[in-house]
Structure formats: C-alpha cells, structure tokens
Design a protein around this motif. Structure first.
Motif, mmCIF file in Angstrom:
data_model
loop_
_atom_site.group_PDB
_atom_site.id
_atom_site.type_symbol
_atom_site.label_atom_id
_atom_site.label_comp_id
_atom_site.label_asym_id
_atom_site.label_seq_id
_atom_site.Cartn_x
_atom_site.Cartn_y
_atom_site.Cartn_z
ATOM 1 N N VAL A 126 37.750 47.072 36.517
ATOM 2 C CA VAL A 126 38.982 47.136 37.291
ATOM 3 C C VAL A 126 39.996 48.013 36.566
ATOM 4 O O VAL A 126 40.123 47.962 35.340
ATOM 5 N N CYS A 127 40.694 48.858 37.323
ATOM 6 C CA CYS A 127 41.736 49.717 36.772
ATOM 7 C C CYS A 127 42.973 49.640 37.651
ATOM 8 O O CYS A 127 42.880 49.494 38.881
ATOM 9 N N GLY A 128 44.136 49.774 37.019
ATOM 10 C CA GLY A 128 45.405 49.786 37.736
ATOM 11 C C GLY A 128 46.287 50.917 37.257
ATOM 12 O O GLY A 128 46.098 51.454 36.156
ATOM 13 N N THR A 129 47.269 51.279 38.083
ATOM 14 C CA THR A 129 48.165 52.389 37.722
ATOM 15 C C THR A 129 49.092 52.018 36.574
ATOM 16 O O THR A 129 49.541 52.899 35.836
ATOM 17 N N ASP A 130 49.437 50.750 36.415
ATOM 18 C CA ASP A 130 50.180 50.228 35.257
ATOM 19 C C ASP A 130 51.411 51.075 34.929
ATOM 20 O O ASP A 130 51.561 51.573 33.798
ATOM 21 N N ALA A 131 52.288 51.253 35.919
ATOM 22 C CA ALA A 131 53.551 51.983 35.737
ATOM 23 C C ALA A 131 53.309 53.410 35.250
ATOM 24 O O ALA A 131 53.879 53.860 34.251
ATOM 25 N N PHE A 132 52.479 54.140 35.988
ATOM 26 C CA PHE A 132 52.143 55.534 35.681
ATOM 27 C C PHE A 132 51.525 55.682 34.289
ATOM 28 O O PHE A 132 51.646 56.723 33.639
ATOM 29 N N SER A 133 50.840 54.617 33.848
ATOM 30 C CA SER A 133 50.082 54.660 32.597
ATOM 31 C C SER A 133 48.769 53.937 32.846
ATOM 32 O O SER A 133 48.579 52.798 32.411
ATOM 33 N N PRO A 134 47.830 54.573 33.577
ATOM 34 C CA PRO A 134 46.635 53.874 34.053
ATOM 35 C C PRO A 134 45.869 53.173 32.934
ATOM 36 O O PRO A 134 45.652 53.739 31.855
ATOM 37 N N THR A 135 45.475 51.917 33.258
ATOM 38 C CA THR A 135 44.790 51.071 32.285
ATOM 39 C C THR A 135 43.622 50.389 32.984
ATOM 40 O O THR A 135 43.705 50.033 34.161
ATOM 41 N N CYS A 136 42.526 50.197 32.236
ATOM 42 C CA CYS A 136 41.322 49.543 32.775
ATOM 43 C C CYS A 136 40.984 48.306 31.962
ATOM 44 O O CYS A 136 41.365 48.170 30.792
ATOM 45 N N ASP A 137 40.252 47.397 32.611
ATOM 46 C CA ASP A 137 39.854 46.152 31.958
ATOM 47 C C ASP A 137 38.568 45.664 32.630
ATOM 48 O O ASP A 137 38.112 46.232 33.631
ATOM 49 N N VAL A 138 38.004 44.601 32.077
ATOM 50 C CA VAL A 138 36.807 43.969 32.635
ATOM 51 C C VAL A 138 37.217 42.668 33.293
ATOM 52 O O VAL A 138 37.913 41.834 32.698
ATOM 53 N N LEU A 139 36.787 42.501 34.556
ATOM 54 C CA LEU A 139 37.096 41.310 35.342
ATOM 55 C C LEU A 139 35.823 40.486 35.480
ATOM 56 O O LEU A 139 34.760 41.015 35.818
ATOM 57 N N VAL A 140 35.921 39.184 35.232
ATOM 58 C CA VAL A 140 34.746 38.316 35.295
ATOM 59 C C VAL A 140 35.023 37.173 36.265
ATOM 60 O O VAL A 140 36.149 36.675 36.352
ATOM 61 N N TYR A 141 33.983 36.803 37.062
ATOM 62 C CA TYR A 141 34.074 35.633 37.937
ATOM 63 C C TYR A 141 33.034 34.630 37.456
ATOM 64 O O TYR A 141 31.821 34.872 37.545
ATOM 65 N N ARG A 142 33.536 33.521 36.929
ATOM 66 C CA ARG A 142 32.635 32.509 36.371
ATOM 67 C C ARG A 142 33.230 31.130 36.629
ATOM 68 O O ARG A 142 34.439 30.941 36.489
ATOM 69 N N ASP A 143 32.366 30.196 37.030
ATOM 70 C CA ASP A 143 32.793 28.817 37.309
ATOM 71 C C ASP A 143 33.905 28.771 38.353
ATOM 72 O O ASP A 143 34.841 27.958 38.264
ATOM 73 N N GLY A 144 33.796 29.669 39.337
ATOM 74 C CA GLY A 144 34.750 29.643 40.433
ATOM 75 C C GLY A 144 36.110 30.220 40.116
ATOM 76 O O GLY A 144 37.051 30.039 40.903
ATOM 77 N N LYS A 145 36.232 30.941 38.984
ATOM 78 C CA LYS A 145 37.529 31.485 38.609
ATOM 79 C C LYS A 145 37.415 32.945 38.208
ATOM 80 O O LYS A 145 36.421 33.377 37.609
ATOM 81 N N LEU A 146 38.458 33.707 38.568
ATOM 82 C CA LEU A 146 38.597 35.090 38.109
ATOM 83 C C LEU A 146 39.347 35.109 36.786
ATOM 84 O O LEU A 146 40.272 34.317 36.571
ATOM 85 N N GLN A 147 38.926 36.030 35.914
ATOM 86 C CA GLN A 147 39.603 36.131 34.623
ATOM 87 C C GLN A 147 39.471 37.549 34.082
ATOM 88 O O GLN A 147 38.400 38.164 34.153
ATOM 89 N N LEU A 148 40.593 38.089 33.558
ATOM 90 C CA LEU A 148 40.571 39.381 32.870
ATOM 91 C C LEU A 148 40.217 39.146 31.408
ATOM 92 O O LEU A 148 40.789 38.269 30.743
ATOM 93 N N LYS A 149 39.299 39.963 30.865
ATOM 94 C CA LYS A 149 38.833 39.768 29.493
ATOM 95 C C LYS A 149 39.786 40.351 28.457
ATOM 96 O O LYS A 149 39.568 40.195 27.260
#
Length: 813
Positions: A126-149
């Motif tokens: 997953v990546c976002g524009t982050d206030a004109f400073s694009p940033t990426c991360d890993v998103l995990v879905y486990r045990d019925g919940k979303l979480q950014l690593k």
C-alpha cells in the motif's frame, strides 16, 4: 445592448427547439432505473472521502478500499459489513512542509491511498501520497483485522505526489510496475519497475510528452508461444502528440509495452527500458475529426492470450461535446503492430522544425524494441544486456510506431451521446444457446451505470442504473464474476450493485426483450430469473433470446383492469399511460380504431394522452399499447384500458378530467430516456412531431427577424435610445405583472390569461390547462386537483410567448 423584453422568451424558445432537434442519441438505454430502485448498497463514513482505490481479495472474501487517510476491509457479499479498518494520517511536520511549499492543507496535504496490490496470501502493498511525500508500507489482514506493519519506505516512483493526478500500476511476480510523475512538480513522468533490476523510461519528449496515465496490466505472451517470446506489460495513456503539425497541443491516445525480462542495456540505455515501444490508438466516432482521448481500459482475459481483448472508453478533445465511445482491441492486433509495424523517425526541416515521418531505412537486427526470444538466443544474445548498441540507439531515438492500432471491426463498439463515460468493466457470459457475450458495465460522469452488449455490430444498452444521488462521477470499478457483483467507487462512497436484477422484468415479454444474458423467463414459476451456470438450451422451461430478441414463445399476458373515468363535455381529459421501455412506442386506440398522432383532437406524449374539449362523442373505450420492435418484429403490450362515461349528477369529478390544469402522473422508477437525472419525473415530456417543430422553428425565426428589424428601425429613427432600452424593458416587464384596475376598484385577474394552443410545442411551453368559455356549465362545480383540494376557476398558464404584445405605439418598443 440587451434584446427587448418581448424578444427574450422568443430567443429562449428558439434555442430550445434547436437543442431538441439536434439529433437523438446513438444508443438509448432500454430501461432507466432510479437510485432508490437500483438494488444497490452504499458504504461511506462521516469525514472520509475519495474512495477511489480498490483491491479485490476474493480468496479472503474481502474488498479492500483505500480512501483519504483510511483503509477498509469490507465483506464482498455485503459491503455494509465492515470487517476492519485502519487509519493512516499525515504527521504534522510533513503537513507543515507541504503547506510551506504552496499546497493546500485541507485537500492536497493529506494522505490519499493510491496503491493497493496483493503480495501474498496475507500481505498487501500500500502507498499513499502522504502530503506530497509519497510513502509505502505493508498491509496485513490477519485474525479479522487490518494492520500496517510500519515498514515505511520511500514511495517515489511507486505513487504520485499529487493526489489528483492520474497514474497506474500493476504487481507482476513481486515487482511493481508503475507509471507516474517522480518529482514534486509532476513535470517528470516515467514508467518504472521497482525491483532489484530497476528500470525506467528515458527522460525525452519522444518517449513521454506530458502524459496522462490511465491503465496498466500484464499479458502472459510466453504461455504457449512457439517463438519463445516474453510476457508483456501494457500501458495505456494519452499525451501531447509529437507527430502532428497542429496550432496547439493535440492530445492523442497511446498504448505502450515493455518486456517483463528486460534488464536494460550494457552501455546504451543503462537501467533504461530497451523494449519500450508505443503506438497510437485509433477510436474515431463518425462526424468528429479530432482524435478521441482514452479515459479507462479493462482487459478481458481469454484462455488464449491472443484472443484477450482490451476494452477502452474514449471522450472527445473538447469537454463541450456530449459524445463518448467504447472501442475494443485484440491483444494479437496490438502485438502485431509492435512486432511487424513500421517505425516513425524525426526529421529536421528548415533548420529548426522537427517533423516525424515513417522510417524507410534499414532496420537493425535484432529488431529494436523486441523481447529476447528463440531467434535472438540463437544469435548468442540471452538477455537485453547483450543487445548491440546499434539496436539500442535506434530504439532510443525512435520509440514511436508509424502504424496505429485499429479497433475490432474498424469502428467503436458503442457511441453514446449524453453524460460522458468514465470507467468500464467487462464480463463474459454464456447463455442458454451456448454462445458467449461480452457484457460491458460503463460508468458515467453523472453517476449512472450502463449495461450494454454488442451483438455482431448491433449495440444494445440493456439498462442504466443511477448509483449516486446527487450525481457525481464514477472514478473506479472492480468486477467480481464469481460473486456476480460490481463495486464502484466515487468521491463520496463505495457502491455494490449486482450484475443483473432479473426480478426487475415483471412479464415474459419484458424479460425476453431485455436481452439480458444473465436472465431468462421461467415458465414454471412465471418469473424472470437468473440463469443457473449449468443451464443449457435443453432447459425447455426457460425462455431466452439474447441475440434475436424473439419473444414469440412467451405466453399471452393477462388482461389489464378496466378503469372507468368520468367525461364532462367541454373539458380536457388526461389518460395516463407509460411505455414498457424507452425503446417502445405508445399507441392509443379508441373503440378499436388507431388514433393517429396527427389528429389535432388528441395530444400524445410520453406519460399519456390529452383529449381536448371533450364531448359526448368521445365516450367509449381507450386502450394504450406499448409497442416494441426488435429485428423487424413488433411486440405490443397493453398497458392501460379506460372507459369514458358521461357524467351523471351524482358523480364526482375525476382527477383525469380537470378544467383547472393537467393532472400530474404518479411517481415511477422507470424514466423515459429523454429525461435527465436532474429533471422531475412527474413532468410529462411530449413527443414532439418533427413536422410541427420545423414549421414552428420557421415561424419563430421569421418573427425574430421582424422584431429585430423593427427594433433597429426605431433606433435609427431615434424613437428610442440604446441606454434606456434595457431599463424600459425591465420596467415594462414589472408593470405588466400588476393586475389591471377596473372601475370601482375591481381587479381584472384575467388580464394576462392569453388562450394558447400547445399542440406540438415542447415541454418548455405550458401544457394544456382546462379552459371553458361557457361559465354556466361550470357554475356550482368544484374542480378536484391532483391532491384532492378545491382549485380556483379555470386559468391558463402563461407560455414564453405571452410576453409578446401587439405594438400600439412606437414608444412601446
């Protein structure tokens, strides 16, 4: 100088007539379904916007939605059920830096989720524009919940800086291919691959010239390929053309491709694509000279990659035109242009100007822009690093093909007037006779979803469904064929809509004539039902005729209930009836005699029929039939039957018979196609006859010319001045609204009730109101309006022409 007050409504009427006679849409949806009857489900949360990034996780039964500073995991079966969500907000320091660089704090300097891709069973990128400073991360879905690593990494080249800039990306075997701008200003576009062997395009206008990226996907061309070719990543975009001499920048549509195994060159084109080629996409609508611009693309995969098809939506150069088109391109045809087509080359003319022409010289070997295949390997070149400089220099200077990619059939699949098309998704459906059809789901700028099928060149729009109210553009679409659902994103929310609602068709005739590949009429249950996947033509209880629209097997429909209505001599009577579909024609019969449209006694329009100045001779039976024609066959369906009976002294006045005004019909979920979403569905829309319109236009034009000449003559003679013309006209308009005083202080309330015959006029003029010169016949009677309340004595609504008065004196001009 403003036109005289009396001339203004005349000019408005002339504009309306010109608009109404400009031509009918190329394709009309058979059904138009309002928002509240669309069987849709809407998800939105307060304070969250920009639901424009989606990832289908059918393995998890989830729809992952990226919005502004939020990511949602929704149940694919029912998006009302939110499984989990996570927020990703901008930190204050980044937002402050963004504002200091001149961006808006509340819109641009936020984090918009723009990239969502599956990495493996649990992890997503997953990546976002982050206030004109694009940033990426890993998103995990486990045990019925979303979480950014919280494995934050630089998103430059993977996500755009600008949250509102078009871009595209695709994940292929763990490598992210992305087409976006890689600087803060958005002035340096590039097509990149983020991997250990990262590559990008050359920063030259001949490669990318102010592009607008639209779509990217992979085609497995190595599968079953006798030539040992490589898989390809295709990119669709528009850019300013370099090959045309035009007085301004001319956007053209392109398709480009790169090879998955490309590693760049050894000396020339180091860490740059050696396989980047681009070609023009041809999709032209009749009557339009400038090329259309691509807006969205969908790849319909086939078992044989050569038969896979790109479906693309195009709009005209100018936003003023209300025409859109859908073109289809076979992957084999696109590949043919790149593999065997001619190249374009720049030529300097007149010492400064560069012109692009077809290259007619010798083409190096191996072929420039080609992937490594069996023939290249036989020459001792196992990878792109082994390619000779002559081949690489050629492709560095000449990435543009001379040949354009032509659409299937040499013409668009669909040309549609009205609200512009924005997004597209396509499903392959097999019907009872064993044939397969491609069903197109097309979003519009005003929030409608249109479902269409092309039958060997015959374009048929099954229906249009309003998904958003108030209207807003559809910005993203994801289709799940196994679930039979379509997911649509916009600025304000996410909508889930079934691919088909067969219960919408209530009769056998309506079900079969809909020609919906998903539906058939079940003779056992007498219902229009979804076709089981295992159903075949041997199911004799199911009636379906998608290709031909043949409803001859349908049983005869039941009788329609007779409705008795009271006839009052001298009044106008409205009989209510709506066609079964937008493609049907309404025909009325009186005592089994067809009522012609040219009969001045009657006024037939989309919601029914008006009978003028009813008399005892008009008593009898009236039948309304909706007649739909398919492939030369006519299918009549009785919609309403009325019996007009002379009024007795004990009868109450029927709302269908009113001297005070026309009766407004009940609300309905099916609109006539000539209505827009913004119009009130209760207002009747007359079907204006062409001959009457032409005659009226001529009369209005002559009258306009006469008034203009008279005005100019008075200006020339000095009877009026240009400075006071506007003020006098406004003052006269205000004074004309005051009631005329009679002797004894009485007020003449009929001073402006000018009798006016509306026969043949469009809806912009007033429809017929009940008017009875014989006041004795109405003495002591009470007129019943549509709401059941008593109304005033008969009046006539003013028409736009009522402001025109006879000129008794030149000073009145």
């Amino acid at each position: 100088m403003s036109p005289p007050a009396g001339l203004q409504p005349l000019l408005c009427l002339l504009c309306l007539l010109a608009r109404d006679t400009a031509g009918s849409p190329h394709c009309i949806p058979r059904k138009s379904v309002l928002y509240h009857n669309g069987n849709i489900k809407l998800f939105r949360e307060e304070g969250i916007s920009n639901y424009t990034t989606m990832l289908l996780r059918e393995d998890l039964g989830l729809l992952i939605v990226g919005a502004r500073e939020a990511i949602y995991a929704l149940d694919m079966g029912d998006i009302f059920r939110k499984k989990s969500n996570v927020t990703w907000q901008v930190i204050s320091d980044k937002q402050r830096d963004c504002v200091n660089k001149g961006k808006d704090a509340e819109t641009e300097c936020r984090n918009y989720i723009r990239t969502l891709h599956k990495i493996d069973d649990d992890n997503m990128y997953v990546c976002g524009t982050d206030a004109f400073s694009p940033t990426c991360d890993v998103l995990v879905y486990r045990d019925g919940k979303l979480q950014l690593k919280n494995k934050k990494e630089e998103g430059k080249g993977k996500c755009p800086f600008d949250p509102f800039q078009r871009y595209s990306s695709v994940m292929v075997d763990g490598d992210l291919y992305c087409a976006t701008a890689i600087n803060f200003l958005g002035s340096e576009p590039a097509v990149l691959r983020s991997s250990p062997s990262a590559l990008r395009t050359e920063f030259k206008s001949s490669w990318l010239n102010e592009p607008n990226f639209v779509y990217m996907d992979v085609v497995p061309e190595s599968r079953g390929n006798a030539e040992g070719d490589d898989d390809k990543v295709y990119l669709f975009f528009s850019e300013s053309a370099v090959e045309y001499d035009f007085f301004s920048k001319l956007p053209v549509s392109r398709v480009a491709r790169v090879c998955k195994g490309d590693l760049g060159g050894q000396r020339t084109l180091q860490k740059k694509w050696t396989s980047f080629l681009k070609a023009r996409l041809d999709c032209s609508a009749p009557g339009h000279s400038l090329p259309f611009v691509v807006q969205d693309v969908f790849l319909l995969h086939s078992a044989d990659w050569r038969e896979s098809i790109f479906y693309a939506v195009f709009v005209p150069q100018s936003g003023l035109l209300d025409v859109s088109a859908v073109c289809a391109y076979r992957v084999a045809d696109v590949s043919q242009v790149f593999s065997h087509g001619k190249y374009k080359t720049p030529v300097t003319v007149e010492s400064s100007h560069v012109k692009w022409v077809m290259y007619s010289g010798e083409v190096p070997v191996p072929r420039p822009g080609a992937c490594i295949n069996n023939a290249t390997r036989a020459m001792g070149m196992q990878q792109s690093l082994d390619l000779p400089d002559k081949t690489l220099q050629f492709i560095r200077d000449r990435p543009l093909m001379d040949d354009a990619v032509a659409p299937l059939g040499g013409q668009p699949q669909l040309v549609k007037k009205g609200a512009q098309l924005t997004r597209i998704a396509v499903d392959r459906v097999t019907v009872l006779d064993g044939r397969s059809y491609h069903v197109m789901f097309i979003g519009t700028v005003n929030g409608y979803l249109q479902k269409a099928v092309n039958f060997d060149g015959e374009m048929f729009i099954i229906e249009e469904v309003q998904l958003f109210h108030p209207p807003e553009p559809i910005k993203t679409m994801r289709l799940s064929a196994p679930k039979g659902q379509l997911y649509v994103g916009s600025e304000s929310g996410v909508v889930q809509v079934p691919l088909s609602v067969c219960s919408r068709y209530e009769t056998c005739l309506d079900c079969v004539l809909a020609r919906d590949p998903y539906c058939a009429w079940d003779l056992r249950t007498a219902l229009c039902t979804a076709i089981p996947r295992s159903a075949t033509a041997s199911h004799t209880d199911l009636i379906q005729s998608v290709r031909d629209g043949d409803a001859s097997r349908c049983p005869k429909s039941g009788t329609v209930r007779l409705e008795n209505c009271t006839l009052i001599p001298g009044n106008n009577i409205k009989l209510q009836c709506q066609p079964g579909s937008n493609l049907a024609e309404v025909k009325w019969r009186f005592q089994d005699r067809l009522i012609p449209n040219s009969d001045s006694k009657y006024y037939i329009y989309s919601d029914g029929m008006l009978i003028f100045n009813a008399s005892a001779a008009d008593a009898g039976d009236y039948t309304c039939q909706s007649v739909e024609q398919v492939n030369g066959r006519q299918y009549p369906l009785t919609m309403a039957v009325y019996k007009l009976l002379p009024r007795r002294d004990t009868d109450e006045l029927s709302p269908l018979t009113t001297p005070a005004g026309s009766y407004l019909p009940r609300d309905t979920s099916i609109l006539n196609n000539s209505q827009s979403a913004s119009q009130d569905p209760k207002l009747p829309l007359p079907r204006v006859r062409e001959q009457t319109l032409v005659a009226l236009q001529v009369a209005v034009a002559l009258l306009t010319t006469l008034l203009a000449a008279l005005l100019m003559w008075n200006l020339y003679r000095g009877h009026i001045s240009m400075q006071c013309c506007k003020g006098a006209a406004q003052g006269r308009a205000k004074s004309s609204l005051r009631p005329r005083q009679l002797s004894g202080g009485q007020v003449d309330s009929t001073a402006h009730q000018v009798p006016f015959t509306p026969k043949g006029l469009p809806e912009a003029t007033s429809l017929v109101q009940g008017y009875n010169d014989n006041t004795n016949n109405n003495r002591g009677r009470t007129a019943v309006a549509t709401n059941g309340a008593s109304t005033r004595p008969p009046t006539v609504l003013l028409s736009p022409l009522d402001d025109l008065k006879f000129i008794d004196d030149e000073s009145e001009i």
